[in-house]
Design a protein around this motif. Structure first.
Motif, PDB file in Angstrom:
ATOM      1  N   PHE A  45       0.758  -1.155  -0.074  1.00 24.56           N
ATOM      2  CA  PHE A  45      -0.004   0.101   0.074  1.00 24.56           C
ATOM      3  C   PHE A  45       0.649   1.212  -0.123  1.00 24.56           C
ATOM      4  O   PHE A  45       1.645   1.524   0.795  1.00 24.56           O
ATOM      5  CB  PHE A  45      -0.892  -0.065   1.405  1.00 24.56           C
ATOM      6  N   VAL A  46       0.510   1.956  -0.927  1.00 17.83           N
ATOM      7  CA  VAL A  46       1.703   3.136  -1.244  1.00 17.83           C
ATOM      8  C   VAL A  46       0.722   4.502  -1.458  1.00 17.83           C
ATOM      9  O   VAL A  46      -0.685   4.356  -1.756  1.00 17.83           O
ATOM     10  CB  VAL A  46       2.571   2.957  -2.174  1.00 17.83           C
ATOM     11  N   GLN A  48      -0.538   7.710  -4.048  1.00 13.97           N
ATOM     12  CA  GLN A  48      -0.994   7.496  -5.293  1.00 13.97           C
ATOM     13  C   GLN A  48       0.165   7.682  -6.270  1.00 13.97           C
ATOM     14  O   GLN A  48       0.462   7.122  -7.409  1.00 13.97           O
ATOM     15  CB  GLN A  48      -2.190   8.715  -5.618  1.00 13.97           C
ATOM     16  N   TYR A  51       2.410   4.864  -6.433  1.00 14.31           N
ATOM     17  CA  TYR A  51       1.603   3.945  -7.133  1.00 14.31           C
ATOM     18  C   TYR A  51       1.803   3.995  -8.881  1.00 14.31           C
ATOM     19  O   TYR A  51       2.227   3.112  -9.558  1.00 14.31           O
ATOM     20  CB  TYR A  51       0.132   3.821  -6.723  1.00 14.31           C
ATOM     21  N   ASN A  52       1.576   5.277  -9.164  1.00 14.10           N
ATOM     22  CA  ASN A  52       1.890   5.499 -10.566  1.00 14.10           C
ATOM     23  C   ASN A  52       3.144   5.375 -10.934  1.00 14.10           C
ATOM     24  O   ASN A  52       3.261   4.870 -12.221  1.00 14.10           O
ATOM     25  CB  ASN A  52       1.424   6.960 -10.695  1.00 14.10           C
ATOM     26  N   ILE A  55       3.786   1.554 -11.170  1.00  8.92           N
ATOM     27  CA  ILE A  55       2.847   0.753 -12.267  1.00  8.92           C
ATOM     28  C   ILE A  55       3.556   1.167 -13.608  1.00  8.92           C
ATOM     29  O   ILE A  55       3.710   0.172 -14.518  1.00  8.92           O
ATOM     30  CB  ILE A  55       1.488   1.285 -12.221  1.00  8.92           C
ATOM     31  N   HIS A  67      -4.735  -4.982 -13.576  1.00  8.16           N
ATOM     32  CA  HIS A  67      -3.943  -5.313 -12.460  1.00  8.16           C
ATOM     33  C   HIS A  67      -3.482  -6.621 -12.814  1.00  8.16           C
ATOM     34  O   HIS A  67      -3.057  -7.361 -11.680  1.00  8.16           O
ATOM     35  CB  HIS A  67      -4.750  -5.197 -11.039  1.00  8.16           C
ATOM     36  N   VAL A 111       0.333  -4.197  -5.926  1.00  5.34           N
ATOM     37  CA  VAL A 111       0.520  -2.782  -5.310  1.00  5.34           C
ATOM     38  C   VAL A 111      -0.829  -1.990  -5.417  1.00  5.34           C
ATOM     39  O   VAL A 111      -1.537  -2.123  -6.205  1.00  5.34           O
ATOM     40  CB  VAL A 111       1.592  -2.235  -6.170  1.00  5.34           C
ATOM     41  N   TYR A 112      -1.251  -1.373  -4.329  1.00  2.00           N
ATOM     42  CA  TYR A 112      -2.654  -0.651  -4.113  1.00  2.00           C
ATOM     43  C   TYR A 112      -2.581   0.847  -3.817  1.00  2.00           C
ATOM     44  O   TYR A 112      -1.423   0.880  -3.039  1.00  2.00           O
ATOM     45  CB  TYR A 112      -3.466  -1.377  -3.309  1.00  2.00           C
ATOM     46  N   VAL A 113      -3.348   1.774  -4.010  1.00  2.00           N
ATOM     47  CA  VAL A 113      -3.157   2.894  -3.413  1.00  2.00           C
ATOM     48  C   VAL A 113      -3.787   3.003  -2.163  1.00  2.00           C
ATOM     49  O   VAL A 113      -5.021   2.758  -1.912  1.00  2.00           O
ATOM     50  CB  VAL A 113      -4.000   4.048  -4.435  1.00  2.00           C
ATOM     51  N   TRP A 119       3.715  -2.488   3.460  1.00  2.00           N
ATOM     52  CA  TRP A 119       4.209  -3.392   2.402  1.00  2.00           C
ATOM     53  C   TRP A 119       3.932  -4.955   3.042  1.00  2.00           C
ATOM     54  O   TRP A 119       4.883  -5.196   4.145  1.00  2.00           O
ATOM     55  CB  TRP A 119       5.762  -3.032   2.321  1.00  2.00           C
TER      56      TRP A 119
END
Length: 155
Positions: A45-46, A48, A51-52, A55, A67, A111-113, A119
């Motif tokens: 969990f990070v 936004q 995350y961007n 990814i 995903h 990986v999710y916002v 982690w």
């Protein structure tokens, strides 16, 4: 070891680590955050922004928007992560679920916002944990060393 010892599971226990950065495919992503290494879930969990960047740094794959990513595009790749000022190399599979192994066509991105800074074990399953044997009050991290044996291996 010459004396009796007892193993203690860290399952469902959490510890923290300061992640300086993650480098994926030559792109350094600044994290600069103390996060919880959570042994009770797989998610990473990070924010936004992070995350961007993560990814966006993964290999191009038409299923990223769902995903997912093809196993073949990540199977031999690694990433560098800075934790407490030391660099560790881990497989890129650290950002994917446990089913991400040979024989699967697509791997689920874990990986999710979420601002939680948490982690999960999809990431830290590739770090070796070591206890300070002298006083037992510290837990340390050692680089991942692949092995095809169940014997203890040097870090």
């Amino acid at each position: 070891m010459t004396e009796d010892y007892t193993w203690t599971s860290i399952k469902d226990k959490n510890f923290v680590g300061h992640i300086d950065f993650v480098n994926i495919n030559g792109t350094e992503i600044k994290i600069n955050e103390t996060v919880t290494f959570d042994t009770g879930n797989y998610g990473i969990f990070v924010t936004q922004e992070v995350y961007n960047a993560i990814i966006g740094s993964l290999p191009d794959d038409s299923l990223k928007k769902n995903h997912l990513i093809s196993y073949d595009s990540i199977k031999d790749k690694s990433v560098t992560v800075g934790i407490y000022g030391k660099n560790y190399s881990v497989p890129l599979k650290a950002f994917f679920g446990p089913e991400c192994d040979p024989g699967v066509k697509y791997c689920a991105i874990t990986v999710y916002v979420n601002r939680a800074g948490n982690w999960g074990s999809s990431f830290h399953r590739f770090l070796n944990l070591a206890l300070n044997y002298d006083n037992g009050s510290y837990i340390g991290i050692a680089g991942w060393k692949p092995s095809n044996t169940n014997d203890i291996v040097a870090f």
